[in-house]
Design an enzyme around this catalytic site. Structure first.
Site, PDB file in Angstrom:
ATOM      1  N   CYS A   1       0.826  -1.217   0.000  1.00 22.04           N
ATOM      2  CA  CYS A   1       0.000   0.000   0.000  1.00 22.04           C
ATOM      3  C   CYS A   1       0.859   1.266   0.000  1.00 22.04           C
ATOM      4  CB  CYS A   1      -0.926  -0.028   1.214  1.00 22.04           C
ATOM      5  SG  CYS A   1      -1.796   1.518   1.538  1.00 22.04           S
TER       6      CYS A   1
ATOM      7  N   CYS B   1      -0.165   3.998   2.468  1.00 19.77           N
ATOM      8  CA  CYS B   1       0.180   3.597   3.841  1.00 19.77           C
ATOM      9  C   CYS B   1       1.580   4.072   4.196  1.00 19.77           C
ATOM     10  CB  CYS B   1       0.114   2.079   4.003  1.00 19.77           C
ATOM     11  SG  CYS B   1      -1.539   1.374   3.794  1.00 19.77           S
TER      12      CYS B   1
END
Length: 309
Positions: A54, A57
């Site tokens: 991700c 993230c």
């Protein structure tokens, strides 16, 4: 932008893993109750659901860590890799990441999805833990800026701290010192006047007031001829008034060490001169510079040695 939970990026770089002095940790499905549910009964806990693939993230997690550390114990951060531990995210209905849930009193109370900017993360934490949780870190940064001569950044920092806590005397004193640094004595005085009478003797305020009084003296001393005064005291070592004037002028120029030495010399030669004017001026310097300033610390030691020798 949030990332679909079941994405397939092959980038396996993980977000920063920072121990955070006990404020930041990784958790597992097995430890979630202890690390989050139980822990949130003592202090609010943010849960960061992330995955190695991700991208957002990797943007969000370092900002979360920074904000949690800046909050200095007001909240904790627990990170959960949903690739390795998907059960909790599934129970909470997480469908995209990054996703952050805030737990308080053993239950989820707030949250957000996507990579927010640092300012919004701080606002989120303030809603959770209360206004003023970042005042300490803001003040530290502002003081560091002031110490380095970055007056504009320092003023912005002290003003931001006051927005968080209008009664913060350290922020008031710091802002007043910013005005002093720019030569705006009037605004420095107005800033200090905002402090209630009950807090006028707080160390930071008292020190800033002493600096203001010193700056007022400096308006005249700053125009003094340092070279001329130096020549005078070299020629007339017992001309204590010239030496006192030289100390004031040196302080205005920023040479604290030399200013201190001139006053110590007055005390060494004639401690009682002009109702102990040398000692009193030196104490005023210490108050204005602050008790922890290296020259203040050294000067107090030297003064004590002289007075009790």
């Amino acid at each position: 932008m949030a990332v679909t939970l079941f994405g397939s990026s092959k980038d396996q770089s993980a977000p920063s893993l920072n121990a955070g002095g006990g404020l930041i940790k990784d958790t597992t499905t097995q430890d979630f109750v202890t690390d989050v549910i139980e822990a949130s009964k003592d202090v609010p806990v943010l849960v960061d659901f992330w995955a190695p693939w991700c991208g957002p993230c990797r943007q969000l997690t370092p900002l979360l860590e920074k904000a949690v550390q800046a909050a200095a114990g007001a909240v904790k951060l627990v990170k959960m890799n949903i690739d390795e531990h998907p059960a909790i995210a599934g129970q909470l209905g997480v469908q995209s990441i990054p996703a952050v849930f805030a737990f308080k009193g053993g239950r989820p109370v707030d949250g957000f999805m996507g990579a927010l900017p640092e300012s919004q993360i701080r606002s989120f934490i303030e809603r959770l833990a209360g206004k003023g949780v970042f005042a300490g870190s803001v003040l530290e940064a502002a003081q560091a800026a002031l110490d380095s001569g970055d007056i504009n950044s320092a003023a912005e920092g002290f003003a931001a701290a006051l927005q968080q806590d209008s009664s913060n005397t350290d922020a008031v004193a710091g802002l007043a010192r910013c005005y002093l640094a720019t030569g705006d004595l009037k605004r420095a005085e107005q800033t200090l006047a905002l402090v209630p009478a009950a807090k006028q003797n707080v160390a930071a305020i008292a020190s800033a007031k002493a600096a203001l009084e010193l700056a007022r003296k400096g308006e005249t001393s700053g125009k003094a001829d340092v070279h001329g005064l130096t020549a005078t005291v070299e020629k007339e070592p017992d001309n204590h008034q010239a030496r006192l004037d030289l100390a004031l002028a040196l302080n205005v120029k920023g040479d604290k060490e030399a200013a201190m030495e001139q006053l110590l010399e007055i005390i060494r030669r004639d401690r009682a001169w002009n109702d102990e004017a040398g000692r009193k001026q030196l104490v005023e310097f210490f108050n204005a510079w602050g008790p922890t300033h290296p020259v203040s610390v050294k000067g107090r030691q030297r003064l004590s040695a002289l007075l009790f020798s």
